[in-house]
Design an enzyme around this catalytic site. Sequence first.
Site, PDB file in Angstrom:
ATOM      1  N   LEU A   1       2.983   4.921   3.285  1.00 26.73           N
ATOM      2  CA  LEU A   1       2.390   6.253   3.209  1.00 26.73           C
ATOM      3  C   LEU A   1       3.069   7.100   2.148  1.00 26.73           C
ATOM      4  O   LEU A   1       2.629   8.213   1.865  1.00 26.73           O
ATOM      5  CB  LEU A   1       2.522   6.971   4.557  1.00 26.73           C
ATOM      6  CG  LEU A   1       1.988   6.253   5.802  1.00 26.73           C
ATOM      7  CD1 LEU A   1       2.343   7.052   7.054  1.00 26.73           C
ATOM      8  CD2 LEU A   1       0.486   6.047   5.702  1.00 26.73           C
TER       9      LEU A   1
ATOM     10  N   TYR B   1      -4.133  11.825  -9.305  1.00 22.40           N
ATOM     11  CA  TYR B   1      -3.800  11.258  -7.998  1.00 22.40           C
ATOM     12  C   TYR B   1      -4.727  10.090  -7.668  1.00 22.40           C
ATOM     13  O   TYR B   1      -4.274   9.011  -7.260  1.00 22.40           O
ATOM     14  CB  TYR B   1      -3.898  12.345  -6.928  1.00 22.40           C
ATOM     15  CG  TYR B   1      -3.875  11.817  -5.521  1.00 22.40           C
ATOM     16  CD1 TYR B   1      -2.729  11.241  -4.994  1.00 22.40           C
ATOM     17  CD2 TYR B   1      -5.009  11.885  -4.712  1.00 22.40           C
ATOM     18  CE1 TYR B   1      -2.710  10.737  -3.700  1.00 22.40           C
ATOM     19  CE2 TYR B   1      -4.997  11.402  -3.422  1.00 22.40           C
ATOM     20  CZ  TYR B   1      -3.851  10.822  -2.916  1.00 22.40           C
ATOM     21  OH  TYR B   1      -3.834  10.327  -1.647  1.00 22.40           O
TER      22      TYR B   1
END
Length: 267
Positions: free
Chosen positions: A71, A136
Amino acid sequence: MTLNRLLITGAAGALGRALRPRLCGLANEVRLSDLADVIDLTEHEHFVPCDLADHAAVVDLVQGCDGILHLGGISVEKSFDAILEANIRGVFNIYDAAHKAGQPRILFASSNHTIGFYPPGQTLQPDVPLRPDSLYGVSKCYGEALARMYYDKYNQETAIVRIGSCFPEPDSRRMLSTWLSYDDLASLVRRVFAVRDLGCPVIWGVSNNDGVWWDNTPSEALGWKPRDNAARFRAKVEARLPHPDPEAPDTRFQGGGHAVKPVRAHD
């Protein structure tokens, strides 16, 4: 299947904090890592601070783990300099370290921003051409490509999970289609580490919402069945938020506002 040691990177973030209690019993030991401190450890959890851009530190971090829930990294749009270190160099370090450590199975937290320039309402299969909406999103495309290369070259198994909008509840009209509940994400993590043969599937990280834009049929062999539905929040969301302008990003693009954020080289 119970793992001996599960590594969770980005454990201090919102998803890490939400998943920790929901994954109880998945592993005998959970190694938590982040740049920020992780507090309130249980007896089965151990915190190891680590900068994902530090190759040697990541190699040490991954040693002895038989599962990785990745994550870690930057989860919003930032400058190229920031994205480069956390999301490009960092994910390479995870895969290189995993290769050196016997190839523990990985769940790679990718993003819906890999396909953010598709229009809402168009139902997408996992193999659609990538259309990232931001730096991103581009970094997550890189991570997906790296995972696939390590699988084809070394048989490193990875579940590539394109997370939609993972929050306690949807807070926009867009999220009525993209929402992923914490409970559904936790059940997906459990299936990824339980299934006998994983391979390298791309899985849409989304709950069983009405009007969902993504088709998970190719991933049904995994045995994951999301239970939650954003529809129960629809009246609340629509009462609070007016219908958006048809030319607004949330209306024009699946990636929402990321599609109009400027590209920056430096902070």
